[in-house]
Motif scaffolding. Structure first.
Motif, PDB file in Angstrom:
ATOM      1  N   CYS A 169       0.847  -1.196   0.000  1.00 19.51           N
ATOM      2  CA  CYS A 169       0.000   0.000   0.000  1.00 19.51           C
ATOM      3  C   CYS A 169       0.882   1.246   0.000  1.00 19.51           C
ATOM      4  O   CYS A 169       2.107   1.157  -0.023  1.00 19.51           O
ATOM      5  CB  CYS A 169      -0.940  -0.027   1.202  1.00 19.51           C
ATOM      6  SG  CYS A 169      -0.102   0.303   2.760  1.00 19.51           S
ATOM      7  N   THR A 170       0.260   2.394   0.065  1.00 20.34           N
ATOM      8  CA  THR A 170       1.008   3.655   0.041  1.00 20.34           C
ATOM      9  C   THR A 170       1.990   3.748   1.204  1.00 20.34           C
ATOM     10  O   THR A 170       3.119   4.215   1.054  1.00 20.34           O
ATOM     11  CB  THR A 170       0.006   4.821   0.099  1.00 20.34           C
ATOM     12  OG1 THR A 170      -0.898   4.672  -0.989  1.00 20.34           O
ATOM     13  CG2 THR A 170       0.697   6.152   0.008  1.00 20.34           C
ATOM     14  N   GLY A 171       1.554   3.304   2.376  1.00 22.01           N
ATOM     15  CA  GLY A 171       2.441   3.301   3.537  1.00 22.01           C
ATOM     16  C   GLY A 171       2.686   4.685   4.119  1.00 22.01           C
ATOM     17  O   GLY A 171       2.107   5.685   3.693  1.00 22.01           O
TER      18      GLY A 171
ATOM     19  N   CYS B  32       0.677   8.171   3.730  1.00 26.37           N
ATOM     20  CA  CYS B  32      -0.623   7.882   4.379  1.00 26.37           C
ATOM     21  C   CYS B  32      -0.453   8.007   5.880  1.00 26.37           C
ATOM     22  O   CYS B  32       0.418   7.346   6.468  1.00 26.37           O
ATOM     23  CB  CYS B  32      -1.111   6.481   4.011  1.00 26.37           C
ATOM     24  SG  CYS B  32      -2.618   6.038   4.897  1.00 26.37           S
TER      25      CYS B  32
ATOM     26  N   LYS C 189      -2.137   6.875   8.232  1.00 25.93           N
ATOM     27  CA  LYS C 189      -2.435   5.659   9.015  1.00 25.93           C
ATOM     28  C   LYS C 189      -1.288   4.645   8.960  1.00 25.93           C
ATOM     29  O   LYS C 189      -1.263   3.695   9.722  1.00 25.93           O
ATOM     30  CB  LYS C 189      -3.709   5.002   8.475  1.00 25.93           C
ATOM     31  CG  LYS C 189      -4.965   5.819   8.714  1.00 25.93           C
ATOM     32  CD  LYS C 189      -6.195   4.971   8.428  1.00 25.93           C
ATOM     33  CE  LYS C 189      -7.458   5.699   8.808  1.00 25.93           C
ATOM     34  NZ  LYS C 189      -7.764   6.834   7.956  1.00 25.93           N
ATOM     35  N   GLY C 190      -0.371   4.841   8.042  1.00 26.56           N
ATOM     36  CA  GLY C 190       0.683   3.847   7.830  1.00 26.56           C
ATOM     37  C   GLY C 190       1.690   3.815   8.969  1.00 26.56           C
ATOM     38  O   GLY C 190       2.207   4.851   9.387  1.00 26.56           O
TER      39      GLY C 190
ATOM     40  N   THR D 101       1.283  -4.308   4.164  1.00 24.30           N
ATOM     41  CA  THR D 101       0.238  -3.316   4.420  1.00 24.30           C
ATOM     42  C   THR D 101       0.602  -2.464   5.633  1.00 24.30           C
ATOM     43  O   THR D 101       1.083  -2.991   6.642  1.00 24.30           O
ATOM     44  CB  THR D 101      -1.147  -3.997   4.574  1.00 24.30           C
ATOM     45  OG1 THR D 101      -2.132  -2.990   4.739  1.00 24.30           O
ATOM     46  CG2 THR D 101      -1.222  -4.965   5.737  1.00 24.30           C
ATOM     47  N   GLY D 102       0.351  -1.165   5.494  1.00 25.16           N
ATOM     48  CA  GLY D 102       0.737  -0.236   6.548  1.00 25.16           C
ATOM     49  C   GLY D 102      -0.201  -0.242   7.735  1.00 25.16           C
ATOM     50  O   GLY D 102       0.131   0.247   8.808  1.00 25.16           O
ATOM     51  N   CYS D 103      -1.417  -0.786   7.535  1.00 30.81           N
ATOM     52  CA  CYS D 103      -2.373  -0.917   8.644  1.00 30.81           C
ATOM     53  C   CYS D 103      -3.412  -1.962   8.247  1.00 30.81           C
ATOM     54  O   CYS D 103      -3.359  -2.519   7.138  1.00 30.81           O
ATOM     55  CB  CYS D 103      -3.019   0.429   8.979  1.00 30.81           C
ATOM     56  SG  CYS D 103      -4.319   0.933   7.829  1.00 30.81           S
TER      57      CYS D 103
ATOM     58  N   ARG E 222      -6.342  -1.752   7.239  1.00 30.84           N
ATOM     59  CA  ARG E 222      -7.315  -1.447   6.176  1.00 30.84           C
ATOM     60  C   ARG E 222      -7.021  -2.174   4.877  1.00 30.84           C
ATOM     61  O   ARG E 222      -7.898  -2.350   4.044  1.00 30.84           O
ATOM     62  CB  ARG E 222      -7.371   0.055   5.928  1.00 30.84           C
ATOM     63  CG  ARG E 222      -8.072   0.779   7.052  1.00 30.84           C
ATOM     64  CD  ARG E 222      -8.277   2.226   6.736  1.00 30.84           C
ATOM     65  NE  ARG E 222      -9.225   2.398   5.651  1.00 30.84           N
ATOM     66  CZ  ARG E 222      -9.608   3.578   5.179  1.00 30.84           C
ATOM     67  NH1 ARG E 222      -9.114   4.661   5.694  1.00 30.84           N
ATOM     68  NH2 ARG E 222     -10.459   3.672   4.194  1.00 30.84           N
ATOM     69  N   SER E 223      -5.793  -2.547   4.651  1.00 32.60           N
ATOM     70  CA  SER E 223      -5.461  -3.421   3.524  1.00 32.60           C
ATOM     71  C   SER E 223      -5.861  -2.824   2.164  1.00 32.60           C
ATOM     72  O   SER E 223      -6.437  -3.502   1.316  1.00 32.60           O
ATOM     73  CB  SER E 223      -6.159  -4.782   3.741  1.00 32.60           C
ATOM     74  OG  SER E 223      -5.746  -5.712   2.804  1.00 32.60           O
ATOM     75  N   CYS E 224      -5.513  -1.563   1.929  1.00 37.24           N
ATOM     76  CA  CYS E 224      -5.932  -0.884   0.699  1.00 37.24           C
ATOM     77  C   CYS E 224      -5.363  -1.518  -0.576  1.00 37.24           C
ATOM     78  O   CYS E 224      -5.972  -1.439  -1.637  1.00 37.24           O
ATOM     79  CB  CYS E 224      -5.486   0.574   0.731  1.00 37.24           C
ATOM     80  SG  CYS E 224      -6.231   1.539   2.027  1.00 37.24           S
TER      81      CYS E 224
HETATM   82  S1  SF4 Z   1      -3.547   0.108   4.205  1.00 35.31           S
HETATM   83 FE1  SF4 Z   1      -3.524   1.655   5.834  1.00 35.31          FE
HETATM   84  S2  SF4 Z   1      -1.475   2.553   5.687  1.00 35.31           S
HETATM   85 FE2  SF4 Z   1      -1.849   1.493   3.773  1.00 35.31          FE
HETATM   86  S3  SF4 Z   1      -2.661   3.048   2.406  1.00 35.31           S
HETATM   87 FE3  SF4 Z   1      -4.420   2.010   3.357  1.00 35.31          FE
HETATM   88  S4  SF4 Z   1      -4.934   3.257   5.141  1.00 35.31           S
HETATM   89 FE4  SF4 Z   1      -2.867   3.843   4.491  1.00 35.31          FE
END
Ligand code: SF4
Length: 443
Positions: free
Chosen positions: A347-349, A353, A355-356, A380-382, A384-386
């Motif tokens: 993900c963006t991380g 982001c 939240k990462g 994944t940074g959190c 949410r698993s974008c």
């Molecule tokens: S998974 Fe979490 S950290 Fe990664 S882009 Fe989505 S909200 Fe941001």
């Protein structure tokens, strides 16, 4: 160029925080503008327009999403200037309220796949037209999604959809097996209808959902927490003008193929499509512009983005396939299926982001340098698993900068699967994955 009617959109029934073409959402690295592509297809002219506005009015970073769309990152304050050229080349919705509902996934090789049972494009255009032109469907959430699978060899069958349809042949008749709130790789079909009733089926399912669901039900699965699927099915059967048939003959394909890298034959004799993967789903404006030129020079002036964050150049003469691969390689796209980044998503991380908990993109590159073979790994940074629309075989969930918990997918466990290791550094994760790969190879 004017914006579509009703701009800005009236207050939606199921408001969304997701980016859209007309709804630029802020992130740490600037705005995000999501450009929805019908069936993942974009013309060279449209790709040049995306590249140009990404360069002029944003950071130049473009992402391929796991639903075969593109998004422009780092958008500055000139929103109108960025949006209008995209509308001018036909990348916008028919009206402002319908941008969010254009969620119909096709195979990236729809219409050109030698194995397909049907060419899904005529039905897909009909469905997309109705999604955009029926005001009631603007009440669907931006995440509500439909999949139309024509029986192609190449299809993403593991992403969950609110409604999925898969073509198959029974006694010489093309039929559509269908299911709700699931995916073709894992779930049984509820029934089937003749292909010519596919549009009616989709319209009826969507209308019934909107009649039965409350505003907080954004997805079909939310409705089924309160209402039996059998009840929904019975009402659906009553409304359709054709009897729902069995789907026992549907030959379910349980595994999606990975995004194609290299050269593959098309239905048309002498024509091939050439595939490559974008490292961690990203490309820059110059790369997208160059891709458009490759498509014009060697293909029919179109590109197709895949749900595996790859791209195909279709309609290439077989004898020119090697030139196309060379050109894609020169652009910095991944053309070697053995490269460890080809199956990695991140993900963006934390770099962009809030939240990462870790810089997932940078950590993914480091991890790729530590493993010898590609493995399907999701960083994944959190929670949410974008970056992943379905659970990956291996998930690394950030717990702190450079540190991850490691999960292995297991159908018996919800979420990412079984937690196998806690708080691994990237080096430790690389060593663990290498050891596992070696032991799997030796079994
Ligand atoms: S998974 Fe979490 S950290 Fe990664 S882009 Fe989505 S909200 Fe941001």
């Amino acid at each position: 160029m004017t914006l579509p009617p009703d701009f800005p959109a009236t207050t939606p029934v199921r408001p969304s925080g997701c980016p859209g073409l007309l709804r630029i959402v802020q992130a740490m690295d600037g705005g995000i503008c999501r450009v929805k592509l019908a069936g993942g297809l974009i013309t060279a002219q449209q790709a040049e327009a995306v590249a140009d506005v990404a360069h002029r009015y944003a950071s130049g970073v473009i992402e391929a999403t796991n639903r075969s769309n593109l998004q422009i990152r780092g958008v500055g304050t000139a929103h109108q200037a960025l949006i209008e050229p995209l509308l001018a080349v036909g990348l916008g919705p028919a009206n402002a309220a319908s941008d969010d509902v254009r969620n119909l996934m096709l195979s990236p090789t729809a219409g050109i796949d030698p194995q397909q049972v049907i060419d899904t494009w005529p039905l897909a255009r009909q469905i997309l037209g109705s999604l955009e032109s029926t005001p009631r469907f603007a009440e669907l959430s931006a995440k509500f999604a439909v999949q139309l699978d024509g029986g192609e060899a190449l299809a993403m069958r593991e992403h969950h959809h609110d409604l999925w349809l898969c073509a198959f042949e029974c006694n010489g008749q093309p039929l559509l097996a269908f299911g709700l709130a699931g995916c073709p790789a894992q779930d049984a079909a509820l029934g089937s209808v003749p292909v010519e009733h596919g549009h009616e089926l989709v319209m009826t399912v969507l209308t019934l959902f909107l009649e039965l669901a409350r505003p907080e039900h954004t997805r079909m699965r939310h409705l089924f927490k309160e209402r039996a699927i059998t009840d929904f099915f019975a009402q659906l059967a009553q409304r359709l003008s054709v009897a729902i048939g069995p789907a026992a003959a549907w030959p379910r394909a349980t595994h999606s193929r990975q995004s194609p890298i290299g050269t593959y034959p098309q239905r048309e004799t002498g024509q091939v499509y050439v595939g490559a993967t974008l490292a961690l789903g990203r490309l820059d404006a110059a790369q997208l512009s160059a891709l458009a030129k490759i498509a014009t020079r060697y293909g029919n002036g179109t590109l197709r983005f895949t749900p595996w964050q790859g791209v195909l150049v279709p309609h290439v003469r077989a004898e020119q396939a090697a030139c196309v691969t060379q050109a894609l390689h020169a652009l910095g796209l991944l053309c070697d299926a053995q490269h460890p980044l080809t199956q990695m998503v991140a993900c963006t991380g934390s770099s962009a982001c809030i939240k990462g908990l870790a810089d997932t993109k940078q950590d993914a590159r480091r991890l790729a340098s530590l493993i010898s073979q590609p493995q399907p790994i999701h960083l994944t940074g959190c929670l949410r698993s974008c970056a992943a629309a379905h659970v990956a075989p291996v998930t690394l969930l950030a717990v702190a900068p450079g540190h991850y918990d490691l999960y292995l997918r297991d159908p018996q466990h919800a979420g990412f699967g079984v937690l196998r290791e806690r708080n691994l550094t990237i080096e430790a994760a690389g060593a663990w994955l290498e050891a596992r790969q070696r032991s799997n190879t030796h079994d």
